[in-house]
Structure formats: C-alpha cells, structure tokens
Scaffold this motif. Structure first.
Motif, PDB file in Angstrom:
ATOM      1  N   ILE A  37       0.810  -1.217   0.000  1.00  0.00           N
ATOM      2  CA  ILE A  37       0.000   0.000   0.000  1.00  0.00           C
ATOM      3  C   ILE A  37       0.847   1.273   0.000  1.00  0.00           C
ATOM      4  O   ILE A  37       1.850   1.362   0.710  1.00  0.00           O
ATOM      5  CB  ILE A  37      -0.947   0.006   1.217  1.00  0.00           C
ATOM      6  N   ILE A  38       0.406   2.240  -0.792  1.00  0.00           N
ATOM      7  CA  ILE A  38       1.025   3.567  -0.844  1.00  0.00           C
ATOM      8  C   ILE A  38       0.004   4.608  -0.396  1.00  0.00           C
ATOM      9  O   ILE A  38      -1.184   4.492  -0.684  1.00  0.00           O
ATOM     10  CB  ILE A  38       1.512   3.886  -2.276  1.00  0.00           C
ATOM     11  N   ASP A  39       0.487   5.617   0.328  1.00  0.00           N
ATOM     12  CA  ASP A  39      -0.338   6.782   0.644  1.00  0.00           C
ATOM     13  C   ASP A  39      -0.314   7.678  -0.590  1.00  0.00           C
ATOM     14  O   ASP A  39       0.718   8.243  -0.942  1.00  0.00           O
ATOM     15  CB  ASP A  39       0.245   7.514   1.860  1.00  0.00           C
ATOM     16  N   LYS A  40      -1.458   7.802  -1.269  1.00  0.00           N
ATOM     17  CA  LYS A  40      -1.464   8.504  -2.549  1.00  0.00           C
ATOM     18  C   LYS A  40      -1.257  10.009  -2.397  1.00  0.00           C
ATOM     19  O   LYS A  40      -0.893  10.678  -3.370  1.00  0.00           O
ATOM     20  CB  LYS A  40      -2.764   8.231  -3.305  1.00  0.00           C
ATOM     21  N   VAL A  41      -1.442  10.558  -1.205  1.00  0.00           N
ATOM     22  CA  VAL A  41      -1.231  11.987  -1.002  1.00  0.00           C
ATOM     23  C   VAL A  41       0.254  12.312  -0.883  1.00  0.00           C
ATOM     24  O   VAL A  41       0.757  13.264  -1.478  1.00  0.00           O
ATOM     25  CB  VAL A  41      -1.998  12.487   0.240  1.00  0.00           C
ATOM     26  N   THR A  42       0.995  11.504  -0.121  1.00  0.00           N
ATOM     27  CA  THR A  42       2.431  11.748   0.066  1.00  0.00           C
ATOM     28  C   THR A  42       3.288  10.951  -0.908  1.00  0.00           C
ATOM     29  O   THR A  42       4.475  11.236  -1.074  1.00  0.00           O
ATOM     30  CB  THR A  42       2.863  11.375   1.491  1.00  0.00           C
ATOM     31  N   GLY A  43       2.714   9.914  -1.545  1.00  0.00           N
ATOM     32  CA  GLY A  43       3.484   9.079  -2.458  1.00  0.00           C
ATOM     33  C   GLY A  43       4.438   8.142  -1.757  1.00  0.00           C
ATOM     34  O   GLY A  43       5.342   7.589  -2.389  1.00  0.00           O
ATOM     35  N   SER A  44       4.250   7.913  -0.465  1.00  0.00           N
ATOM     36  CA  SER A  44       5.176   7.096   0.320  1.00  0.00           C
ATOM     37  C   SER A  44       4.564   5.759   0.701  1.00  0.00           C
ATOM     38  O   SER A  44       3.371   5.672   0.999  1.00  0.00           O
ATOM     39  CB  SER A  44       5.576   7.849   1.595  1.00  0.00           C
ATOM     40  N   GLY A  45       5.405   4.711   0.711  1.00  0.00           N
ATOM     41  CA  GLY A  45       4.973   3.407   1.181  1.00  0.00           C
ATOM     42  C   GLY A  45       5.498   3.096   2.567  1.00  0.00           C
ATOM     43  O   GLY A  45       5.256   2.016   3.102  1.00  0.00           O
ATOM     44  N   ASP A  46       6.224   4.015   3.157  1.00  0.00           N
ATOM     45  CA  ASP A  46       6.846   3.814   4.465  1.00  0.00           C
ATOM     46  C   ASP A  46       5.799   3.772   5.567  1.00  0.00           C
ATOM     47  O   ASP A  46       4.973   4.673   5.676  1.00  0.00           O
ATOM     48  CB  ASP A  46       7.840   4.946   4.724  1.00  0.00           C
TER      49      ASP A  46
END
Length: 314
Positions: free
Chosen positions: A287-296
């Motif tokens: 899963i990626i956070d689509k707002v920040t573009g991060s998967g961390d």
C-alpha cells in the motif's frame, strides 16, 4: 525506521519544505474534539491508501497547495514554458514536465531530463494568488536540489553497465520473491530523487566531487564517460554513494518479513558487478499513501544506515 532513513525516502528538500512526509501521528492541536478528530483522520487515511500496482501519482498533493494548484493548472502552458526556460538557462538541460502540484507559495513542477545523464528533479514557480499571476521570472529550485540530481544522473552514466546488472538482478528478485516496484508513472509524477527507476534511487553525498561533476556538466551537458575521466572517484567512500532499493509486496494484505529481508539482502551481497556504494534495502507492504506518495509505514522492514550492504570498487 530511523530519522535518516525517513529523510532518504522523502528525498532532498522537497517534501520537507512543502509538507509531504508529514507526521500523521501528531495531535491536531486545533481545539477540535480529539476523539472526533482521530476518527476523521482514520477515515481520511483509509481513503488515501492505494495498491502500489494501481498508484500512478493521482492524488499526490503538497500542504496548503489547493488554491495555487487550481491557478497553475489553469495556466499550465505558462508554467511549463517558465520551467523549461529555467532549466535551459540555469542548467543547460532540456526537461520533460510530468506533473504540476500546487504548494503554499506556488507550484512544484516535477521534471525528467531528456536523454543522458538521466535524472528526476523539480523546480518551484511562485504564484501571486491575489492576482492569479504566474511569476515566470522568479522560478527557482531549492539549494543544491538540481545539482544533486545532476550528480546522481552522472554517476548513473559512469556506472551505466553496473546499473544494468542491478536492474537485471532486481527484476530477477521480483520474479523469485513476492515483490514489485513502483509504476513508472508514479515515479514521474511524485519523485525528485535524481537517478533511479521503479526499484531504486541514488543519493550522492561527497559535495567536493559533486561540485566538480556539476562544473563539467554545465561546461558540456552532452557529457560522456570519457569527459569524466578527470574526476577522481577513487577517494570516494561507499557511504558517500547511497543506493536505496524499495520493493513492495505484490499482493494486498501481505506484509514483508525479516526472513525475506535477509534473503534478498544476501542475494544483493553475493551479486558481482553491481555499482559501487552503500545500499539501503527497504521492503514495504502493498500500500502507498497517494497523497504523500510514500509506502513507508510500521510494517516496513529495512536494512539500512548504519547497517548498509556495502559494495566496494572492483
């Protein structure tokens, strides 16, 4: 993950300045009932999450940029021309524009160099929101941002054959293990990490050599490996070149394990002919956070600074 690793993932300058990589655990501090605020945040977070295979950068945004985003989009041709002129004038570089994202002061424009050396970076176009005016004569980049991207791209050119071997190795790893990389569209629309691809990016930390590389590049943007022979890379330590590998689980509701981390790290350690440098290896869920573009996130497992995978010069 430690602070430096999160900084590596955010990239140099951009998200720190403009509000990506936000700490989602902070209390809201705005007088709203904390219980309601937490519930709303959980619902908002669920709407922000998307599978890595589906994420193409849509929904990526920067803090307090909604109004300027609308202005920049309405005047997209003006913004694009200003940015292309900026890179040609300041860095003698043709760029392809991938994404324009409003920020609190204007618009961040994500670009990719045309040809080689190859790199991703960004510039900022200030906007006078009161006048709906694009300040085309005030385009800028963060200090060192484009220079670092150029150096990263030149390093990728110097070790072009070795990076081809790394590309092949990572493709084999994703075929053997249940992992994948990011979509190229997501890279183009959300990243400013210099040289890299769907699996990794390169960060260069020797400023003296970086400055010399940029000087040579600006003298001749059509730089070749032969032109770089005078740059003494022998004194570089592996830690001055970070190659950060990020892989994502290829199925939803699946988390990476420490066993997988150890196995993949061992494959990289044993491989021959890879680029010189210190490798960070990060394994994310799907899963990626689509707002920040991060998967961390908390499910991420990593082998990274100070426990790098070191690949020495041959």
């Amino acid at each position: 993950m430690n602070t430096k690793n999160k900084w590596i993932i955010c990239g140099i300058g951009l998200l720190l300045l403009l509000g990506g990589c936000m700490n989602m655990d902070n209390a809201n501090g705005n007088g709203v009932d904390e219980k309601k605020g937490t519930q709303d945040e959980v619902e908002d977070q669920s709407n922000r999450l998307v599978s890595v295979q589906e994420y193409n950068g849509e929904g990526f945004s920067l803090k307090n940029g909604q109004e300027n985003d609308k202005i920049a989009e309405a005047k997209r041709e003006e913004v694009e021309k200003a940015v292309k002129d900026f890179f040609l004038t300041q860095y003698k570089t043709d760029v392809e524009i991938h994404n324009i994202v409003g920020n609190v002061d204007g618009a961040s424009v994500f670009v990719e160099s045309v040809g080689k050396p190859h790199f991703h970076t960004f510039a900022v176009v200030p906007i006078d929101s009161n006048e709906d005016k694009i300040l085309t004569d005030q385009v800028y980049s963060l200090e060192g941002e484009v220079e670092n991207a150029i150096t990263s791209g030149v390093y990728g050119l110097i070790y072009e054959d070795q990076f081809s071997k790394l590309d092949k190795l990572l493709k084999e790893i994703t075929e053997k293990y249940p992992f994948t990389g990011e979509k190229i569209q997501a890279i183009n629309n959300t990243k400013s990490f210099g040289f890299g691809n769907e699996y990794y990016f390169v960060s260069f930390f020797d400023m003296e050599i970086s400055e010399r590389i940029v000087e040579i590049y600006l003298e001749n943007p059509d730089i070749t490996k032969e032109d770089l022979k005078e740059v003494n890379l022998k004194k570089l330590s592996p830690e001055s070149i970070n190659i950060t590998i990020q892989l994502f689980k290829d199925k939803k509701d699946s988390n990476p394990t420490n066993e997988e981390l150890e196995d993949i790290a061992k494959v990289i350690e044993d491989a021959e002919g890879l680029p010189f440098g210190a490798y960070n290896l990060l394994l994310h869920d799907n899963i990626i956070d689509k707002v920040t573009g991060s998967g961390d996130k908390e499910t991420t497992v990593d082998r990274a600074d100070p426990n790098y995978i070191i690949k020495n010069k041959h």
